[in-house]
Enzyme design. Structure first.
Site, PDB file in Angstrom:
ATOM      1  N   GLU A 156      -5.324  -5.434  10.601  1.00  0.00           N
ATOM      2  CA  GLU A 156      -4.342  -4.370  10.773  1.00  0.00           C
ATOM      3  C   GLU A 156      -4.642  -3.607  12.065  1.00  0.00           C
ATOM      4  OE1 GLU A 156      -2.360  -3.145   6.881  1.00  0.00           O
ATOM      5  OE2 GLU A 156      -4.124  -1.905   7.096  1.00  0.00           O
TER       6      GLU A 156
ATOM      7  N   HIS B 176      -9.417   0.756   5.101  1.00  0.00           N
ATOM      8  CA  HIS B 176      -8.128   0.988   5.780  1.00  0.00           C
ATOM      9  C   HIS B 176      -8.373   1.926   6.967  1.00  0.00           C
ATOM     10  CE1 HIS B 176      -4.039   2.294   6.565  1.00  0.00           C
ATOM     11  NE2 HIS B 176      -3.621   1.263   5.864  1.00  0.00           N
TER      12      HIS B 176
ATOM     13  N   ASN C 284       0.863  -1.183   0.000  1.00  0.00           N
ATOM     14  CA  ASN C 284       0.000   0.000   0.000  1.00  0.00           C
ATOM     15  C   ASN C 284       0.902   1.236   0.000  1.00  0.00           C
ATOM     16  OD1 ASN C 284      -1.817   2.053   0.508  1.00  0.00           O
ATOM     17  ND2 ASN C 284      -2.256   1.432   2.625  1.00  0.00           N
TER      18      ASN C 284
ATOM     19  N   LYS D 282       0.008   4.253  -0.243  1.00  0.00           N
ATOM     20  CA  LYS D 282      -0.649   5.430   0.339  1.00  0.00           C
ATOM     21  C   LYS D 282      -0.444   6.653  -0.580  1.00  0.00           C
ATOM     22  CE  LYS D 282       0.244   3.388   4.814  1.00  0.00           C
ATOM     23  NZ  LYS D 282       0.118   3.501   6.243  1.00  0.00           N
TER      24      LYS D 282
ATOM     25  N   GLU E 275      -6.808   4.342   8.057  1.00  0.00           N
ATOM     26  CA  GLU E 275      -6.620   5.772   7.771  1.00  0.00           C
ATOM     27  C   GLU E 275      -7.873   6.356   7.112  1.00  0.00           C
ATOM     28  OE1 GLU E 275      -2.881   5.424   5.679  1.00  0.00           O
ATOM     29  OE2 GLU E 275      -1.891   4.868   7.555  1.00  0.00           O
TER      30      GLU E 275
ATOM     31  N   SER F 234       3.436  -2.486  10.316  1.00  0.00           N
ATOM     32  CA  SER F 234       4.888  -2.494  10.570  1.00  0.00           C
ATOM     33  C   SER F 234       5.566  -3.799  10.183  1.00  0.00           C
ATOM     34  CB  SER F 234       5.176  -2.147  12.041  1.00  0.00           C
ATOM     35  OG  SER F 234       4.769  -0.817  12.319  1.00  0.00           O
TER      36      SER F 234
ATOM     37  N   GLY G  73       2.492   1.887  10.834  1.00  0.00           N
ATOM     38  CA  GLY G  73       3.470   2.966  10.752  1.00  0.00           C
ATOM     39  C   GLY G  73       4.173   3.280  12.059  1.00  0.00           C
TER      40      GLY G  73
HETATM   41  C1  PEP Z   1      -0.726  -0.051   6.023  1.00  0.00           C
HETATM   42  O1  PEP Z   1      -0.772   1.129   5.727  1.00  0.00           O
HETATM   43  O2  PEP Z   1      -1.627  -0.810   5.685  1.00  0.00           O
HETATM   44  C2  PEP Z   1       0.422  -0.532   6.780  1.00  0.00           C
HETATM   45  C3  PEP Z   1       0.383  -1.762   7.219  1.00  0.00           C
HETATM   46  O3  PEP Z   1       1.452   0.353   6.988  1.00  0.00           O
HETATM   47  P1  PEP Z   1       2.895   0.025   7.624  1.00  0.00           P
HETATM   48  O4  PEP Z   1       3.373  -1.268   7.002  1.00  0.00           O
HETATM   49  O5  PEP Z   1       3.746   1.181   7.234  1.00  0.00           O
HETATM   50  O6  PEP Z   1       2.709  -0.111   9.084  1.00  0.00           O
END
Ligand code: PEP
Length: 250
Positions: free
Chosen positions: A163, A93, A9, A11, A95, A209, A169
């Protein structure tokens, strides 16, 4: 057997020059033993598809509107993503749930639209840190799962991504036991609702992460069929070892 899947992703990162990362990934992984999906910003979908033509890598969107068309300035429909060359779309997601106040009902409508357009819906779920600390994780996951997954979901068109919001992040990850507990719970709920034949085929991704240094440990957890990766998907040098780790677990 479920085919493993690693999805990146990007973003709101990525300009034309960053398509070189896809070229590098395709050169390093010409015949992957797993599915690889990159979800760049919508502005890059068509160019990313052209860059990946003839390769195994697939391209997806990061969000879609619930309607197929209409007066929704700035939005994109699932049909438009499909038309641009996408094969999948991320919905729900955290976000989007947080910054755009998307409810699970909205996420379900988006996933339904994705299915209607012929896209695989990657439906994201996850608890906040406060919810985990209050021992509410499974209740939150149960609620999001039942409200966010439409009746049109099937093994061929749906991926669930667990998630935890606090892991995205942040550099933090749940323990393998915590990830395994949630994945087993999701699989059991999907089995109750859709039957074993469909639920056994739906892939469950962990996201939050995932990095080259922790990917192998995460992919060794039973019922983890791959990962949704944010930051570490932006550079081929970071994403490639994650692909290798998943191939080794396949
Ligand atoms: C995500 O945005 O779905 C995600 C898992 O981000 P990150 O791997 O940076 O934690």
């Amino acid at each position: 057997m479920r085919r493993k899947l690693v999805a990146g992703n990007w973003k709101m990162h990525g300009l034309q020059a960053d398509l070189a990362q896809l070229t590098a990934l395709n050169a390093t992984h010409p015949a992957p033993a797993i599915d690889i999906l990159i979800c760049p910003p919508a502005t890059l979908i068509t160019a990313a598809c052209a860059t990946c033509e003839g390769s195994a890598m697939q391209i997806g969107g990061q969000d879609c509107h619930a309607r197929a068309s209409g007066a929704f300035t700035g939005d994109l429909s699932a049909l438009m993503l499909k038309d641009a060359g996408a094969s999948a779309v991320i919905v729900g997601h955290s976000e989007r749930r947080e910054a755009h106040e998307e409810s699970s009902e909205i996420v379900r409508a988006k996933a339904k639209a994705a299915h209607a357009a012929g896209l695989t819906a990657i439906i994201c779920l996850g608890e906040s840190l406060a919810q985990r600390e209050a021992a509410n994780t499974l209740d939150i996951i149960a609620g999001q799962l039942s409200l966010s997954v439409p009746d049109s979901a099937a093994a061929a068109n749906t991926v669930i991504a667990y998630e935890p919001c606090w892991a995205i992040g942040s550099g933090l990850t749940p323990s393998p036991e915590q990830i395994g507990e949630v994945h087993d719970f999701i699989r059991a709920r999907l089995t109750t609702r859709f039957g074993a034949a469909q639920a056994d085929g739906m892939r469950l991704l962990y996201g939050g992460s995932v990095k080259p240094g922790n990917a192998a440990e995460i992919f060794a957890i039973p019922d983890v069929d791959g990962a949704l990766v944010g930051g570490a998907s932006l550079k081929a040098d970071d994403f490639s070892p994650i692909i290798n780790a998943l191939e080794s677990a396949a």
